[in-house]
Scaffold this motif. Structure first.
Motif, PDB file in Angstrom:
ATOM      1  N   THR A 123      33.757  25.571  32.102  1.00  0.00           N
ATOM      2  CA  THR A 123      32.694  25.390  33.083  1.00  0.00           C
ATOM      3  C   THR A 123      31.577  24.588  32.431  1.00  0.00           C
ATOM      4  O   THR A 123      31.086  24.949  31.368  1.00  0.00           O
ATOM      5  CB  THR A 123      32.145  26.749  33.550  1.00  0.00           C
ATOM      6  OG1 THR A 123      33.224  27.543  34.023  1.00  0.00           O
ATOM      7  CG2 THR A 123      31.128  26.565  34.651  1.00  0.00           C
ATOM      8  N   HIS A 124      31.216  23.481  33.077  1.00  0.00           N
ATOM      9  CA  HIS A 124      30.131  22.636  32.582  1.00  0.00           C
ATOM     10  C   HIS A 124      29.079  22.508  33.679  1.00  0.00           C
ATOM     11  O   HIS A 124      29.409  22.339  34.842  1.00  0.00           O
ATOM     12  CB  HIS A 124      30.643  21.236  32.222  1.00  0.00           C
ATOM     13  CG  HIS A 124      31.665  21.232  31.133  1.00  0.00           C
ATOM     14  ND1 HIS A 124      31.342  21.401  29.814  1.00  0.00           N
ATOM     15  CD2 HIS A 124      33.020  21.089  31.170  1.00  0.00           C
ATOM     16  CE1 HIS A 124      32.438  21.348  29.083  1.00  0.00           C
ATOM     17  NE2 HIS A 124      33.482  21.173  29.888  1.00  0.00           N
ATOM     18  N   VAL A 125      27.803  22.586  33.275  1.00  0.00           N
ATOM     19  CA  VAL A 125      26.709  22.439  34.223  1.00  0.00           C
ATOM     20  C   VAL A 125      25.963  21.157  33.875  1.00  0.00           C
ATOM     21  O   VAL A 125      25.461  20.993  32.762  1.00  0.00           O
ATOM     22  CB  VAL A 125      25.755  23.659  34.162  1.00  0.00           C
ATOM     23  CG1 VAL A 125      24.592  23.469  35.121  1.00  0.00           C
ATOM     24  CG2 VAL A 125      26.509  24.933  34.450  1.00  0.00           C
ATOM     25  N   TYR A 126      25.937  20.225  34.828  1.00  0.00           N
ATOM     26  CA  TYR A 126      25.223  18.965  34.684  1.00  0.00           C
ATOM     27  C   TYR A 126      24.159  18.912  35.775  1.00  0.00           C
ATOM     28  O   TYR A 126      24.489  18.890  36.960  1.00  0.00           O
ATOM     29  CB  TYR A 126      26.161  17.772  34.850  1.00  0.00           C
ATOM     30  CG  TYR A 126      27.280  17.747  33.861  1.00  0.00           C
ATOM     31  CD1 TYR A 126      27.052  17.354  32.549  1.00  0.00           C
ATOM     32  CD2 TYR A 126      28.575  18.106  34.225  1.00  0.00           C
ATOM     33  CE1 TYR A 126      28.079  17.312  31.626  1.00  0.00           C
ATOM     34  CE2 TYR A 126      29.605  18.066  33.318  1.00  0.00           C
ATOM     35  CZ  TYR A 126      29.350  17.673  32.022  1.00  0.00           C
ATOM     36  OH  TYR A 126      30.375  17.624  31.112  1.00  0.00           O
ATOM     37  N   ASN A 128      22.221  19.738  38.593  1.00  0.00           N
ATOM     38  CA  ASN A 128      22.414  20.822  39.568  1.00  0.00           C
ATOM     39  C   ASN A 128      23.890  21.004  39.915  1.00  0.00           C
ATOM     40  O   ASN A 128      24.208  21.753  40.812  1.00  0.00           O
ATOM     41  CB  ASN A 128      21.725  20.553  40.906  1.00  0.00           C
ATOM     42  CG  ASN A 128      20.575  19.635  40.858  1.00  0.00           C
ATOM     43  OD1 ASN A 128      20.287  19.043  39.848  1.00  0.00           O
ATOM     44  ND2 ASN A 128      19.892  19.529  41.948  1.00  0.00           N
ATOM     45  N   LYS A 129      24.786  20.361  39.232  1.00  0.00           N
ATOM     46  CA  LYS A 129      26.208  20.422  39.575  1.00  0.00           C
ATOM     47  C   LYS A 129      26.973  21.256  38.559  1.00  0.00           C
ATOM     48  O   LYS A 129      26.745  21.148  37.356  1.00  0.00           O
ATOM     49  CB  LYS A 129      26.805  19.017  39.611  1.00  0.00           C
ATOM     50  CG  LYS A 129      26.186  18.143  40.660  1.00  0.00           C
ATOM     51  CD  LYS A 129      26.804  16.771  40.627  1.00  0.00           C
ATOM     52  CE  LYS A 129      26.115  15.850  41.608  1.00  0.00           C
ATOM     53  NZ  LYS A 129      26.641  14.498  41.542  1.00  0.00           N
ATOM     54  N   THR A 130      27.872  22.058  39.053  1.00  0.00           N
ATOM     55  CA  THR A 130      28.763  22.840  38.202  1.00  0.00           C
ATOM     56  C   THR A 130      30.160  22.248  38.313  1.00  0.00           C
ATOM     57  O   THR A 130      30.686  22.071  39.415  1.00  0.00           O
ATOM     58  CB  THR A 130      28.793  24.313  38.653  1.00  0.00           C
ATOM     59  OG1 THR A 130      27.452  24.814  38.639  1.00  0.00           O
ATOM     60  CG2 THR A 130      29.651  25.140  37.724  1.00  0.00           C
TER      61      THR A 130
END
Length: 167
Positions: A123-126, A128-130
């Protein structure tokens, strides 16, 4: 795009591009096989084996070129292919034929067999996007990639493959 219509005696494949109607009687169907991603790795198809050829007719006002090619084409084929990129009723086909053929077990045509066994999920959070990334190992199998949907005589896909020397 092609359409499929059903009634108690037959199903009808409306081939719009060719201005043809293919009438397939329920009692003429021997085998139906489903192949997921077997053509070009992104198209699926059903292959219907018949014991008598389907009835092929032209529509009422066909295009002039379709009239010519209709008479040149063989109408004695006992194998019909229905592809997902040409038919808009493709994913409802198994559900619709089950009641007419008496088939209780319905295969899952939406299962993606290319994923294999999932080994790791990240799981990567960029901003506001997951983003979820799944890593998998392809399952190695010596079996054919085709699934049996219906067979009048209870044969397997391997037996059909041996009988016809291919699918």
């Amino acid at each position: 795009m092609d359409r499929i219509y059903y009634n108690k005696d037959e199903f009808i494949i409306d081939r719009t591009i060719r201005d043809e109607l293919h009438l397939v009687r329920w009692d003429s169907i021997d085998t139906i096989i489903f192949g997921s991603d077997v053509i070009y790795d992104d198209h699926s198809e059903y292959i219907i084996y018949l014991n008598t050829p389907s009835i092929v007719t032209l529509k009422e006002k066909p295009w002039w070129l379709n009239k010519i090619t209709f008479f040149l084409r063989s109408k004695s084929n006992t194998k019909i292919r229905i592809r997902d990129d040409f038919n808009q009723d493709f994913y409802q086909f198994v559900e619709n034929i089950a009641s007419y053929l008496g088939k209780e077990k319905v295969i899952n045509v939406l299962y993606d067999n290319r994923k294999g066994k999932i080994v790791k999920t990240e799981t990567h959070v960029y901003e506001n996007k997951t983003v979820f990334i799944e890593r998998g190992v392809a399952e190695k199998s010596s079996q054919l990639r085709w699934k049996m949907v219906y067979d009048r005589f209870g044969r397997s896909v391997d037996e059909i493959y041996e009988r016809d020397r291919g699918i």
